[in-house]
Write a protein that holds these residues in place. Structure first.
Motif, PDB file in Angstrom:
ATOM      1  N   SER A   1       0.819  -1.289   0.068  1.00 52.29           N
ATOM      2  CA  SER A   1      -0.079  -0.065  -0.023  1.00 52.29           C
ATOM      3  C   SER A   1       0.793   1.377   0.004  1.00 52.29           C
ATOM      4  CB  SER A   1      -0.731  -0.042   1.141  1.00 52.29           C
ATOM      5  OG  SER A   1      -1.799  -1.104   1.093  1.00 52.29           O
ATOM      6  N   ALA A   2       1.988   1.295   0.763  1.00 56.17           N
ATOM      7  CA  ALA A   2       2.645   2.326   0.969  1.00 56.17           C
ATOM      8  C   ALA A   2       3.470   2.648  -0.570  1.00 56.17           C
ATOM      9  CB  ALA A   2       3.747   2.270   2.088  1.00 56.17           C
ATOM     10  N   ALA A   3       3.998   1.406  -1.064  1.00 55.49           N
ATOM     11  CA  ALA A   3       4.705   1.530  -2.250  1.00 55.49           C
ATOM     12  C   ALA A   3       3.787   2.382  -3.449  1.00 55.49           C
ATOM     13  CB  ALA A   3       5.027   0.174  -2.892  1.00 55.49           C
ATOM     14  N   ASN A   4       2.436   2.159  -3.232  1.00 55.63           N
ATOM     15  CA  ASN A   4       1.654   2.711  -4.339  1.00 55.63           C
ATOM     16  C   ASN A   4       1.376   4.238  -4.016  1.00 55.63           C
ATOM     17  OD1 ASN A   4       1.033   0.561  -5.630  1.00 55.63           O
ATOM     18  ND2 ASN A   4      -0.618  -0.317  -4.278  1.00 55.63           N
ATOM     19  N   LEU A   5       1.951   4.660  -2.956  1.00 55.37           N
ATOM     20  CA  LEU A   5       1.777   6.283  -2.794  1.00 55.37           C
ATOM     21  C   LEU A   5       2.955   6.927  -3.394  1.00 55.37           C
ATOM     22  CD1 LEU A   5       0.903   6.115   1.205  1.00 55.37           C
ATOM     23  CD2 LEU A   5      -0.642   6.694  -0.864  1.00 55.37           C
ATOM     24  N   THR A   6       2.663   7.524  -4.353  1.00 61.86           N
ATOM     25  CA  THR A   6       3.697   8.224  -5.249  1.00 61.86           C
ATOM     26  C   THR A   6       3.396   9.822  -5.191  1.00 61.86           C
ATOM     27  OG1 THR A   6       3.999   6.634  -6.848  1.00 61.86           O
ATOM     28  CG2 THR A   6       4.928   8.704  -7.568  1.00 61.86           C
ATOM     29  N   HIS A   7       4.255  10.651  -4.381  1.00 62.31           N
ATOM     30  CA  HIS A   7       3.942  11.871  -3.981  1.00 62.31           C
ATOM     31  C   HIS A   7       5.297  12.633  -3.648  1.00 62.31           C
ATOM     32  CE1 HIS A   7       2.625  15.510  -1.860  1.00 62.31           C
ATOM     33  NE2 HIS A   7       1.291  15.473  -2.698  1.00 62.31           N
ATOM     34  N   PRO A   8       5.572  13.941  -4.055  1.00 66.07           N
ATOM     35  CA  PRO A   8       6.728  14.484  -3.640  1.00 66.07           C
ATOM     36  C   PRO A   8       6.860  14.887  -2.137  1.00 66.07           C
ATOM     37  CG  PRO A   8       5.080  16.232  -4.654  1.00 66.07           C
ATOM     38  CD  PRO A   8       4.519  14.912  -4.932  1.00 66.07           C
ATOM     39  N   ASN A   9       6.165  14.581  -1.467  1.00 56.80           N
ATOM     40  CA  ASN A   9       6.346  14.780   0.143  1.00 56.80           C
ATOM     41  C   ASN A   9       6.009  13.434   0.843  1.00 56.80           C
ATOM     42  OD1 ASN A   9       4.535  17.828  -0.682  1.00 56.80           O
ATOM     43  ND2 ASN A   9       6.755  17.677   0.279  1.00 56.80           N
ATOM     44  N   ILE A  10       6.179  12.616   0.092  1.00 53.33           N
ATOM     45  CA  ILE A  10       6.106  11.122   0.764  1.00 53.33           C
ATOM     46  C   ILE A  10       7.407  10.170   0.397  1.00 53.33           C
ATOM     47  CG2 ILE A  10       5.183   9.039   0.744  1.00 53.33           C
ATOM     48  CD1 ILE A  10       2.341  10.251   0.261  1.00 53.33           C
ATOM     49  N   VAL A  11       8.287   9.648   1.224  1.00 51.94           N
ATOM     50  CA  VAL A  11       9.287   8.975   0.989  1.00 51.94           C
ATOM     51  C   VAL A  11       8.806   7.951   0.246  1.00 51.94           C
ATOM     52  CG1 VAL A  11      11.242   7.555   1.793  1.00 51.94           C
ATOM     53  CG2 VAL A  11      10.633   9.733   2.742  1.00 51.94           C
ATOM     54  N   THR A  12       9.304   7.399  -1.149  1.00 52.73           N
ATOM     55  CA  THR A  12       8.885   6.331  -1.833  1.00 52.73           C
ATOM     56  C   THR A  12       9.435   5.182  -1.253  1.00 52.73           C
ATOM     57  OG1 THR A  12       9.071   7.695  -3.663  1.00 52.73           O
ATOM     58  CG2 THR A  12       9.170   5.646  -4.300  1.00 52.73           C
ATOM     59  N   VAL A  13       8.604   4.092  -1.312  1.00 54.63           N
ATOM     60  CA  VAL A  13       8.853   2.673  -0.821  1.00 54.63           C
ATOM     61  C   VAL A  13       9.308   1.881  -2.155  1.00 54.63           C
ATOM     62  CG1 VAL A  13       8.299   0.506   0.019  1.00 54.63           C
ATOM     63  CG2 VAL A  13       7.307   2.750   1.044  1.00 54.63           C
ATOM     64  N   HIS A  14      10.375   1.283  -2.244  1.00 57.82           N
ATOM     65  CA  HIS A  14      10.939   0.713  -3.522  1.00 57.82           C
ATOM     66  C   HIS A  14      10.752  -0.771  -3.490  1.00 57.82           C
ATOM     67  CE1 HIS A  14      12.675   4.229  -4.910  1.00 57.82           C
ATOM     68  NE2 HIS A  14      13.824   4.230  -4.143  1.00 57.82           N
ATOM     69  N   ASP A  15      10.932  -1.505  -2.146  1.00 60.13           N
ATOM     70  CA  ASP A  15      11.076  -3.002  -1.995  1.00 60.13           C
ATOM     71  C   ASP A  15      10.617  -3.078  -0.717  1.00 60.13           C
ATOM     72  OD1 ASP A  15      11.569  -5.721  -2.735  1.00 60.13           O
ATOM     73  OD2 ASP A  15      13.745  -5.497  -2.875  1.00 60.13           O
ATOM     74  N   PHE A  16      10.567  -4.744  -0.325  1.00 64.53           N
ATOM     75  CA  PHE A  16      10.217  -5.302   0.723  1.00 64.53           C
ATOM     76  C   PHE A  16      10.644  -6.715   0.750  1.00 64.53           C
ATOM     77  CE2 PHE A  16       7.400  -8.694   2.457  1.00 64.53           C
ATOM     78  CZ  PHE A  16       7.434  -8.426   3.806  1.00 64.53           C
ATOM     79  N   GLY A  17      11.299  -7.026   1.752  1.00 63.82           N
ATOM     80  CA  GLY A  17      11.929  -8.382   1.859  1.00 63.82           C
ATOM     81  C   GLY A  17      12.019  -9.119   3.021  1.00 63.82           C
ATOM     82  N   ILE A  18      12.190 -10.249   3.152  1.00 62.79           N
ATOM     83  CA  ILE A  18      12.368 -11.105   4.582  1.00 62.79           C
ATOM     84  C   ILE A  18      13.854 -11.946   4.223  1.00 62.79           C
ATOM     85  CG2 ILE A  18      11.439 -12.896   5.925  1.00 62.79           C
ATOM     86  CD1 ILE A  18       8.837 -12.366   4.977  1.00 62.79           C
TER      87      ILE A  18
END
Length: 356
Positions: A67-84
């Protein structure tokens, strides 16, 4: 770099090379790292290793990361990846050069209205975008706001607090989800957070920005939560007389105990702050702190009609109103000149033979 057990960590997910640790909290370690596949710097938040052992948490964290990775905004830190990884669950984010807002507040003592309001408008811009996407941050605090040297603010950690709240109560006896200094009264009661909960937390951040102090302090978490639920804060101007009275009224409204008494979303708060900033910048410098401008509260339960999207770092809004009266006069002069020109040409060619 080491994990919670002081075991050296050099790589995560066979892709990310850790450079050095840049932050540490009760839930996670934060690293500056390098993405060896895409050859770019990134920031990595590595959660406590014991969290990765909980299947329910892993699933919820993955969902929140998406959900966070879908937030594309100049005032939001972009999420690139997730892992275990054997070292734990990690999330890979945009690497931003700057300091968190908590550091900036400690560095400055407190912000002036002219310096602080544009930053808070950017925070409202980010949270409002997330609220429209159906996402509540749940852990708004200055530590989660990164400010660059050119005053660009970005919010990070969307969804992490929501994922942490999914851990079974038996596994988290010593943990309070969200930061108690900034936690809304309804969150402390275990109620479902709403956009108004983020607005309350942002109000605590604003109080701290413009006074240099938190609205509530206590020795224990339980006492602190009790103060948020029952105690009104000291008016900001009693701590910092330079805080404009209009801004003080807004902050006190945001810190209302009942969600319905606040602004419902960050969009509404951002519009109000934009209005305040416009009024403040129009006032003479000598009268700014004591000005008694009527507060820009809701009009017919709606925010003032003013855009705050263009409050970029280092810029001030300028008037772009069109002077239609002046344009009308110019067009009239043009028509008059254009209409008389053929007449004078006719006269000239009529009398010219007489002088020939």
């Amino acid at each position: 770099m080491t994990d919670d057990n002081n075991v050296p960590i050099h790589h995560l997910g066979n892709r990310y090379r850790l450079i050095h640790q840049v932050g540490k909290g009760g839930m996670a370690l934060v690293y500056e790292a390098y993405d060896q596949m895409l050859e770019r710097p990134v920031a990595i938040k590595l959660l406590r290793q014991d969290f990765s052992e909980l299947q329910g948490f892993r699933d919820r964290f993955k969902q929140e990361a998406k959900s966070a990775a879908n937030l594309t905004h100049p005032n939001i830190v972009t999420v690139h990846d997730f892992g275990i990884d054997p070292n734990g669950i990690f999330i890979v984010m945009e690497f931003m050069v700057g300091k968190d807002l908590k550091f900036r507040i400690r560095e400055k003592g407190f912000f002036s209205a002219n310096q602080g309001i544009p930053l808070m408008i950017q925070a409202c811009n980010a949270l409002g975008y997330a609220h429209r996407a159906g996402i509540v941050h749940c852990d708004v605090k200055p530590q989660n706001m990164i400010v660059s040297d050119d005053n660009r603010l970005k919010i990070t950690d969307f969804g992490i607090a929501r994922a942490l709240s999914s851990i079974n109560e038996d596994n988290k006896p010593d943990v309070v989800w969200g930061s108690p200094q900034y936690l809304s009264p309804e969150q402390a009661l275990g109620e479902q957070p709403s956009p108004a909960s983020d607005v309350y937390s942002l109000g605590v951040v604003m109080y701290e920005m413009f006074t240099g102090k938190l609205p509530f302090n206590a020795k224990t978490t339980d006492e602190l939560i009790q103060l948020h639920q029952t105690q009104p804060p000291v008016p900001p101007r009693e701590i910092n007389p330079e805080c404009p009275s209009e801004l003080e009224q807004i902050i006190l409204k945001i810190l209302s105990k009942e969600p319905a008494a606040r602004y419902r979303t960050a969009d509404q708060l951002g519009s109000v702050l934009a209005t305040i900033l416009e009024n403040y910048r129009k006032q003479p410098t000598s009268s700014r702190s004591s000005a008694q401008v009527p507060p820009a509260f809701m009009i017919n339960n709606q925010p003032p009609q003013i855009s705050y999207e263009d409050y970029s770092p280092g810029s001030e809004k300028t008037s772009t109103a069109i002077d239609w009266k002046l344009i009308g006069l110019e067009l009239l002069c043009l028509l008059l000149v254009g209409g008389l020109l053929p007449f004078w040409l006719f006269i000239w060619f009529s009398i010219k033979p007489l002088f020939g």
